[in-house]
Every structure is written in structure tokens, then in C-alpha cells.
Design an enzyme around this catalytic site. Structure first.
Site, mmCIF file in Angstrom:
data_model
loop_
_atom_site.group_PDB
_atom_site.id
_atom_site.type_symbol
_atom_site.label_atom_id
_atom_site.label_comp_id
_atom_site.label_asym_id
_atom_site.label_seq_id
_atom_site.Cartn_x
_atom_site.Cartn_y
_atom_site.Cartn_z
ATOM 1 N N ASP A 13 -82.472 -3.608 -85.757
ATOM 2 C CA ASP A 13 -82.756 -3.331 -84.161
ATOM 3 C C ASP A 13 -83.863 -2.043 -84.660
ATOM 4 O O ASP A 13 -83.534 -0.827 -84.898
ATOM 5 C CB ASP A 13 -81.747 -2.463 -83.497
ATOM 6 C CG ASP A 13 -82.212 -2.029 -81.910
ATOM 7 O OD1 ASP A 13 -83.440 -1.798 -81.713
ATOM 8 O OD2 ASP A 13 -81.179 -1.879 -81.275
ATOM 9 N N TYR A 229 -72.457 7.926 -84.745
ATOM 10 C CA TYR A 229 -72.974 6.642 -83.967
ATOM 11 C C TYR A 229 -74.497 6.319 -84.047
ATOM 12 O O TYR A 229 -75.031 7.277 -83.678
ATOM 13 C CB TYR A 229 -72.259 6.652 -82.657
ATOM 14 C CG TYR A 229 -72.657 5.214 -81.943
ATOM 15 C CD1 TYR A 229 -72.744 3.903 -82.489
ATOM 16 C CD2 TYR A 229 -73.654 5.505 -80.776
ATOM 17 C CE1 TYR A 229 -72.938 2.906 -81.763
ATOM 18 C CE2 TYR A 229 -74.084 4.525 -79.939
ATOM 19 C CZ TYR A 229 -73.830 2.988 -80.627
ATOM 20 O OH TYR A 229 -74.360 1.975 -79.855
ATOM 21 N N LYS A 232 -74.429 -0.156 -82.517
ATOM 22 C CA LYS A 232 -73.529 -1.331 -82.988
ATOM 23 C C LYS A 232 -74.129 -1.973 -84.097
ATOM 24 O O LYS A 232 -75.219 -2.142 -84.117
ATOM 25 C CB LYS A 232 -73.044 -2.069 -81.954
ATOM 26 C CG LYS A 232 -71.748 -1.473 -81.024
ATOM 27 C CD LYS A 232 -70.386 -1.790 -81.958
ATOM 28 C CE LYS A 232 -69.406 -0.955 -81.476
ATOM 29 N NZ LYS A 232 -68.370 -0.651 -82.580
#
Ligand code: F6R
Ligand code: MG
Ligand code: MG
Length: 366
Positions: A13, A229, A232
Site C-alpha cells: 500500500d 501498527y 493490515k
């Protein structure tokens, strides 16, 4: 250089449009130009660039084997070039999966996801590449089990002599960085004990008992790489099909059941994995629900003949309808588990700060 062919799928991404829902066409265009260059320079044989949600997917064939520096570097440079385009357009989260500044011989550990297979191209080589958004690699455990070990899913396990012996599953313990092999059908109860825990034990590859590699998935956990984080993992999975391996229809069949996976909004919720056509892979409702696309190819001397958009079939309409029904049901739980993930699996949390702030207000409960 190997005589075998290698299929490498690298994804990242590098910027969302709009928000985390999809990808701007300029990124796809830039990636195509870069990989076209790599074909001209004889680095790769062929390529296909696509996307699932906000993830850019580079599908390449070449003769350099898995974990090749030149292939990973080609992909890395392509992602960096696309991230530059994303920055120029101020797209969302530009460069978000490129965790390190410099390439160090492999993209492993740098952020992008990788699934690679090296094999001798069969007389006819049928391949499906699954690509998912808003979920994590554990999402493949259930479909892989059904494809390669469940006779109610895969008729060939019962009625095709070339598959009747079963398959071997290689399972990764992502916390301990160890792997173990299970033989199916003999050890399916043991296997299920592990792979049912999708956050920790992840199927990495599947082999036929004669050693032929049948499937491989991307298994890196971004959250563990960065220690925090950073998005995902949005995994990919390559499955070889037909002639002694599960048929295309047997490989697609598990996705007619939209099972619950981790991911969705803020990587912190459970929701159904919705199988969609390429053009529908734009998760927008509550940043989801999680999506999966299936790109089918025939290989011809390393050339990628395809893709065929395999979920573009009304036979999957019911799975999409059911996904929406499950999405409605899960959403009504709001902040409650099991829609929201358990405290230890949340990708976003205010708990630590709240505990600190409210510590003095906790009294002994006698
Ligand atoms: C899930 C995902 C999104 C974002 C959400 C908040 O994998 O990417 O659901 O987590 O849109 O994003 P930020 O924190 O960047 O505003
Ligand atoms: Mg994103
Ligand atoms: Mg994504």
C-alpha cells in the site's frame, strides 16, 4: 539463472485513493511503465499490475528463483516510484508500507508482502492469484484447508487417483518464527488445532506428497515488523490448479462461504471476507468489509495469459449478499466483541492511556 520459472507477487500500500478505499490510476500506470522497462532489460519475462482496495499488486514471472535480489529490487524501486506519485497527488498514506528508507537485498522485513513460487511449467499451467484487502494472512487458513484437505469441498481428494494421497501443509508460528509440516488427511485433527488460531499459526505453503509445490501465501506481519501498527497485511495467495491438483472450481469453492476474518475498520474488527469482481474491490463501508479478488492465468513459457476475473460470476452473488447480511449483523455489535477484536489484537487502542489516567479511581472489589 534457473531453467525453472518463478512467479513472484509483491504488494504494498503506497497510497490510498480516497482514504484507504482504492488506488489512483496514476499509480497503476507508473508501475506498468516500470515493469515494462524490466521486461525490456530482460530482468523479468512478463508482468501484470493490478490492485485490490488500496494495495498495489505486482505480478511478475522471471528466471531468477525466489528471494532474488534483482527481482525484489525491481519491485522495491517500482513501489518507491509509485509512492512518489502518491506524494505528489497528496494521496492518503503515501508510502505507508515502505517502512525502511533503503533497499537491503530483499523486500522481506521492509514492508511489502511477498508470495513466490518456483516450478517447472507443466504442459498447461493454470494458476489463481488471490489478493485481499482489509485483512491479514490468517484469512487464507480456512480456504486452504478446505481446498487441500476437505473432501466435502474438493471432490478430487476422493475421486481423482492423482490427489487421493492428500497434501502436506507447512504452517508458520508467526510469534516464534518457527515452522512445522502436517500431513493430510492423516493429521488433520492436529493441523486444525493450530490453523484454527489464525492470528498465530498461518499456512505458508502446501505441497503434494510427491513434493510438487501447490500453493504459497504471503505471511509477513507488518505490525510485528514495525513493532507497532502500520496497516493490515492484506495478503496474497498463489494456487496452482488442475491435472493432479484441485480444479479451478474446487479452489474457488471455499470463497462461496464468506468466513469471518480479522481486519476491516482500523484493522481492529471481525467481518466477512467478500469475494468480488476486480472492479468491486473498493472497500468503503466502514472501510470494508474485507475483500478478496481472484485473478486466473494460464502460463505460456513464462508469459501470463490473462487474467480472468474469476469472482465475476453470478454464482458468487449469494456469497456477496450473505457478506452484506453478516456485515449488518456484525456492525450492530458496535464496540463489542466479537466484532471488535480482543484487547491484545487491536491495531488501535486507547486502553493504555485510559488505564494510566484512571488508575487512581480503581478500588479494591472485596
Ligand atoms: C484498515 C485501514 C483503515 C484505517 C482507517 C483509519 O486496514 O487501513 O480502516 O485504519 O481508515 O485510518 P487513519 O488512522 O490513517 O486515519
Ligand atoms: Mg491503506
Ligand atoms: Mg490495504
Amino acid at each position: 539463472m534457473s531453467e525453472k520459472i518463478t512467479l513472484s507477487v509483491l504488494k504494498a500500500d503506497v497510497g490510498g485513493y480516497v482514504g484507504h478505499s482504492s488506488i489512483h490510476t496514476d499509480l497503476i500506470q507508473t508501475a506498468k511503465e516500470r515493469l515494462s522497462n524490466a521486461v525490456d532489460k530482460d530482468i523479468i519475462v512478463d508482468f501484470h499490475v493490478t490492485r485490490c482496495g488500496d494495495d498495489l499488486e505486482l505480478i511478475m514471472t522471471h528466471k531468477h528463483g525466489v528471494d532474488s535480489e534483482i527481482i525484489h529490487k525491481t519491485a522495491w524501486n517500482t513501489f518507491v516510484a509509485c509512492a512518489e506519485v502518491a506524494k505528489d497527488l497528496k494521496l492518503y498514506g503515501a508510502g505507508q508500507d515502505l517502512l525502511k528508507d533503503a533497499f537491503t537485498g530483499t523486500v522481506r522485513g521492509l514492508g511489502p508482502g511477498v508470495a513466490e513460487l518456483e516450478f517447472e511449467e507443466r504442459k498447461s499451467e493454470t494458476i489463481i492469484i488471490f489478493m485481499a484487502d482489509k485483512t491479514s494472512p490468517g484469512a487464507w487458513n480456512l480456504p486452504l484447508y478446505k481446498i487441500f484437505a476437505d473432501p466435502f469441498n474438493t471432490a478430487g481428494l476422493v475421486i481423482d487417483t492423482s490427489m487421493h494421497d492428500g497434501f502436506v501443509f507447512e504452517v508458520l508460528d508467526v510469534l516464534k518464527h518457527k515452522k512445522i509440516r502436517f500431513s493430510a488427511p492423516e493429521e488433520i485433527y492436529d493441523l486444525l488445532m493450530f490453523i484454527g488460531a489464525t492470528g498465530r499459526f498461518i499456512i505458508k505453503s502446501v505441497y503434494r506428497k510427491d513434493g510438487l509445490i501447490a500453493a504459497t501465501a504471503s505471511t509477513q506481519k507488518l505490525s510485528l515488523i514495525a513493532g507497532k501498527y502500520v496497516g493490515k497485511d492484506d495478503p496474497v495467495l498463489i494456487v496452482r490448479c488442475q491435472s493432479g491438483l484441485p480444479a479451478v472450481g474446487e479452489v474457488l469453492e471455499p470463497f462461496a462461504f464468506p468466513h469471518l476474518v480479522e481486519g476491516w475498520m482500523r484493522g481492529s474488527h471481525r467481518g466477512p471476507l467478500m469475494p468480488v469482481a476486480f472492479y468491486e474491490a473498493n472497500p468503503s463501508r466502514f472501510d470494508g468489509p474485507p475483500r478478496v479478488i481472484a485473478a486466473g492465468f494460464q502460463l505460456c513459457n513464462g508469459k501470463l495469459i490473462g487474467p480472468r476475473d474469476l469472482f465475476d460470476d453470478p454464482a458468487f452473488d449469494e456469497a456477496r449478499r450473505k457478506s452484506n447480511e453478516i456485515a449488518n449483523y456484525m456492525r450492530q455489535h458496535g464496540s463489542f466483541e466479537p466484532h471488535r477484536l480482543g484487547l491484545e489484537d487491536l491495531e488501535y487502542t486507547t486502553m493504555e492511556k485510559l488505564m494510566e489516567k484512571l488508575e487512581s479511581r480503581f478500588e479494591a472489589d472485596v
